[in-house]
Design a protein around this motif. Structure first.
Motif, PDB file in Angstrom:
ATOM      1  N   PRO A  11       0.746  -0.861  -0.186  1.00  0.00           N
ATOM      2  CA  PRO A  11      -0.094  -0.003  -0.380  1.00  0.00           C
ATOM      3  C   PRO A  11       0.818   0.988  -0.224  1.00  0.00           C
ATOM      4  CG  PRO A  11       0.761  -0.510   1.878  1.00  0.00           C
ATOM      5  CD  PRO A  11       0.665  -1.891   0.975  1.00  0.00           C
ATOM      6  N   VAL A  12       2.058   1.229   0.049  1.00  0.00           N
ATOM      7  CA  VAL A  12       2.973   2.215  -0.048  1.00  0.00           C
ATOM      8  C   VAL A  12       3.760   3.065  -1.737  1.00  0.00           C
ATOM      9  CG1 VAL A  12       5.085   3.286   1.217  1.00  0.00           C
ATOM     10  CG2 VAL A  12       3.577   1.777   2.362  1.00  0.00           C
ATOM     11  N   ALA A  13       4.203   3.576  -1.796  1.00  0.00           N
ATOM     12  CA  ALA A  13       4.338   4.103  -3.220  1.00  0.00           C
ATOM     13  C   ALA A  13       5.638   4.056  -2.249  1.00  0.00           C
ATOM     14  CB  ALA A  13       3.094   5.136  -3.581  1.00  0.00           C
ATOM     15  N   ALA A  32       4.632  19.614 -13.190  1.00  0.00           N
ATOM     16  CA  ALA A  32       3.969  18.916 -14.489  1.00  0.00           C
ATOM     17  C   ALA A  32       3.595  17.399 -13.964  1.00  0.00           C
ATOM     18  CB  ALA A  32       3.866  19.123 -15.350  1.00  0.00           C
ATOM     19  N   GLU A  33       5.007  16.202 -14.463  1.00  0.00           N
ATOM     20  CA  GLU A  33       4.832  15.210 -13.975  1.00  0.00           C
ATOM     21  C   GLU A  33       4.716  14.555 -12.609  1.00  0.00           C
ATOM     22  OE1 GLU A  33       7.460  13.518 -17.623  1.00  0.00           O
ATOM     23  OE2 GLU A  33       8.299  13.332 -15.275  1.00  0.00           O
ATOM     24  N   LEU A  34       5.448  15.753 -11.521  1.00  0.00           N
ATOM     25  CA  LEU A  34       4.646  15.257 -10.065  1.00  0.00           C
ATOM     26  C   LEU A  34       3.328  15.423  -9.571  1.00  0.00           C
ATOM     27  CD1 LEU A  34       5.751  13.912  -7.537  1.00  0.00           C
ATOM     28  CD2 LEU A  34       6.425  16.399  -6.922  1.00  0.00           C
ATOM     29  N   GLY A  35       2.755  16.557 -10.154  1.00  0.00           N
ATOM     30  CA  GLY A  35       1.382  16.985  -9.769  1.00  0.00           C
ATOM     31  C   GLY A  35       0.528  16.051 -10.517  1.00  0.00           C
ATOM     32  N   GLU A  36       0.871  15.259 -11.807  1.00  0.00           N
ATOM     33  CA  GLU A  36      -0.154  14.523 -12.175  1.00  0.00           C
ATOM     34  C   GLU A  36       0.402  12.796 -11.616  1.00  0.00           C
ATOM     35  OE1 GLU A  36      -0.463  11.539 -17.309  1.00  0.00           O
ATOM     36  OE2 GLU A  36       1.048  13.616 -16.870  1.00  0.00           O
ATOM     37  N   CYS A  37       0.807  12.885 -11.099  1.00  0.00           N
ATOM     38  CA  CYS A  37       1.150  11.198 -10.865  1.00  0.00           C
ATOM     39  C   CYS A  37       1.095  11.519  -9.143  1.00  0.00           C
ATOM     40  CB  CYS A  37       2.743  10.934 -10.444  1.00  0.00           C
ATOM     41  SG  CYS A  37       3.559   9.182  -9.892  1.00  0.00           S
ATOM     42  N   LEU A  38       0.664  13.039  -8.551  1.00  0.00           N
ATOM     43  CA  LEU A  38       0.299  11.816  -7.161  1.00  0.00           C
ATOM     44  C   LEU A  38      -1.461  12.202  -7.600  1.00  0.00           C
ATOM     45  CD1 LEU A  38       2.422  15.180  -5.244  1.00  0.00           C
ATOM     46  CD2 LEU A  38       2.060  12.913  -5.127  1.00  0.00           C
ATOM     47  N   GLN A  39      -1.852  12.549  -8.085  1.00  0.00           N
ATOM     48  CA  GLN A  39      -2.980  13.213  -8.370  1.00  0.00           C
ATOM     49  C   GLN A  39      -3.517  11.041  -8.944  1.00  0.00           C
ATOM     50  OE1 GLN A  39      -3.750  16.249 -11.331  1.00  0.00           O
ATOM     51  NE2 GLN A  39      -5.276  17.054 -10.126  1.00  0.00           N
ATOM     52  N   GLN A  40      -2.768  10.972  -9.731  1.00  0.00           N
ATOM     53  CA  GLN A  40      -2.934   9.014 -10.266  1.00  0.00           C
ATOM     54  C   GLN A  40      -3.059   7.806  -8.827  1.00  0.00           C
ATOM     55  OE1 GLN A  40      -0.330   8.380 -13.313  1.00  0.00           O
ATOM     56  NE2 GLN A  40      -0.907   8.923 -14.917  1.00  0.00           N
ATOM     57  N   LEU A  41      -2.103   9.001  -8.168  1.00  0.00           N
ATOM     58  CA  LEU A  41      -1.757   7.481  -6.746  1.00  0.00           C
ATOM     59  C   LEU A  41      -3.069   8.208  -6.189  1.00  0.00           C
ATOM     60  CD1 LEU A  41       1.501   8.280  -6.069  1.00  0.00           C
ATOM     61  CD2 LEU A  41       0.841   5.751  -7.401  1.00  0.00           C
ATOM     62  N   GLY A  43      -6.007   8.319  -7.078  1.00  0.00           N
ATOM     63  CA  GLY A  43      -7.205   8.080  -7.580  1.00  0.00           C
ATOM     64  C   GLY A  43      -7.013   6.219  -7.397  1.00  0.00           C
ATOM     65  N   ASP A  44      -5.739   6.090  -6.518  1.00  0.00           N
ATOM     66  CA  ASP A  44      -5.528   4.156  -6.830  1.00  0.00           C
ATOM     67  C   ASP A  44      -5.896   3.847  -5.604  1.00  0.00           C
ATOM     68  OD1 ASP A  44      -4.472   1.769  -7.088  1.00  0.00           O
ATOM     69  OD2 ASP A  44      -2.493   1.962  -7.680  1.00  0.00           O
ATOM     70  N   ALA A  45      -6.826   3.075  -5.286  1.00  0.00           N
ATOM     71  CA  ALA A  45      -7.350   2.852  -3.423  1.00  0.00           C
ATOM     72  C   ALA A  45      -6.269   1.516  -3.002  1.00  0.00           C
ATOM     73  CB  ALA A  45      -8.714   1.973  -4.204  1.00  0.00           C
ATOM     74  N   ARG A  46      -5.796   0.572  -4.003  1.00  0.00           N
ATOM     75  CA  ARG A  46      -4.238   0.570  -3.324  1.00  0.00           C
ATOM     76  C   ARG A  46      -3.281   1.412  -2.388  1.00  0.00           C
ATOM     77  NH1 ARG A  46      -2.732  -2.236  -8.915  1.00  0.00           N
ATOM     78  NH2 ARG A  46      -2.948  -0.820  -9.678  1.00  0.00           N
ATOM     79  N   ILE A  47      -3.466   2.478  -3.102  1.00  0.00           N
ATOM     80  CA  ILE A  47      -2.304   2.779  -2.035  1.00  0.00           C
ATOM     81  C   ILE A  47      -1.980   3.644  -0.876  1.00  0.00           C
ATOM     82  CG2 ILE A  47      -0.269   5.127  -2.934  1.00  0.00           C
ATOM     83  CD1 ILE A  47       0.765   2.330  -3.984  1.00  0.00           C
ATOM     84  N   ARG A  48      -1.649   3.427   0.089  1.00  0.00           N
ATOM     85  CA  ARG A  48      -3.147   4.280   0.947  1.00  0.00           C
ATOM     86  C   ARG A  48      -1.499   4.989   2.085  1.00  0.00           C
ATOM     87  NH1 ARG A  48      -6.064   0.783   3.980  1.00  0.00           N
ATOM     88  NH2 ARG A  48      -6.524   2.964   5.146  1.00  0.00           N
ATOM     89  N   ALA A  49      -0.027   5.073   0.903  1.00  0.00           N
ATOM     90  CA  ALA A  49       0.488   6.623   1.820  1.00  0.00           C
ATOM     91  C   ALA A  49       1.634   6.179   0.808  1.00  0.00           C
ATOM     92  CB  ALA A  49       0.939   5.972   3.148  1.00  0.00           C
TER      93      ALA A  49
END
Length: 245
Positions: A11-13, A32-41, A43-49
């Motif tokens: 659950p950790v990225a 730009a890439e950091l913002g996009e990646c954070l938003q994708q994470l 939205g991923d229910a598997r990632i909790r932190a």
């Protein structure tokens, strides 16, 4: 992603700024890439932190001055505004973000770290806001410094007359924990956060979000930054530090 490295462990990225030859300086693409990646994470229910770190010698050396030097005023304003939005995004995510600071957190790297929920720093990490001494101004993220260190200490830090080590950063409230291996310590904390109930843990972030960094504050800081960019001292710094990167 050209400027980031992403690893997941359950659950950790772990998201690493990955421009080691530029000391992980924040380019427009990295922001730009950091913002996009954070938003994708988010939205991923598997990632909790999320653990945010830097590759190579340190966390982040701030804005890429060579890129800023090549921009006109409108380009600089837009870049700094996007950087501020990125910091506010971190604050407003429901997924907790832990900064693992090794080596240095300088300028925008400093305010990027202080915008995270928990900050773990190495004892020998260098913390500084060096913009004013080179004729510039911290263009975003000052609210996060005020929230952590208080107004009086934040003002002194923004003048750039102090360079703190990790222990001093913890004592000032800028960082939460001291660790010889900040990345390992951040992962341990991330695992604890990820194990919390999936409804209760995000509620904590939602509760604190309204008191976080404000867009109006970053906009005011950006105006001061642009005014300072017109000075001879700033022009000399763009030439000097831009080439050094």
């Amino acid at each position: 992603m050209e400027t980031l490295a992403l690893e997941t462990a359950g659950p950790v990225a772990r998201l690493s700024l990955d421009r080691p030859d530029q000391r992980n300086a924040m380019s427009a693409l990295l922001v730009a890439e950091l913002g996009e990646c954070l938003q994708q994470l988010e939205g991923d229910a598997r990632i909790r932190a999320i653990v945010l770190s830097g590759s190579g010698r340190g966390f982040c050396a701030g804005s890429d001055l060579s890129e800023l030097a090549a921009m006109d005023a409108a380009g600089r304003e837009a870049f700094e505004a996007e950087s501020g939005r990125l910091a506010r995004l971190i604050w407003n995510l429901e997924t907790p973000v832990i900064a693992a600071v090794t080596g240095f957190a300088i300028g925008g790297g400093f305010t990027l770290a202080t915008s995270c929920d928990i900050v773990v720093t190495a004892p020998d990490a260098k913390w500084s806001l060096p913009e004013v001494p080179i004729g510039l101004f911290p263009a975003w993220g000052i609210d996060s410094v005020v929230l952590r260190a208080g107004q009086a200490r934040a003002r002194r830090l923004c003048w750039g007359i102090d360079i703190l080590d990790g222990q001093q950063a913890v004592e000032a409230g800028l960082a939460d924990e001291l660790a010889d291996d900040p990345i390992a310590a951040a992962h341990e904390l991330a695992q604890k956060l990820a194990a919390l109930p999936p409804e209760s843990a995000p509620a904590v972030k939602r509760y604190f979000a309204p008191a976080g960094p404000a867009a109006a504050s970053d906009a005011a800081a950006n105006r001061h930054f642009l005014q300072c960019c017109d000075t001879a001292e700033a022009a000399a710094s763009f030439i000097r530090y831009g080439k050094s990167r």
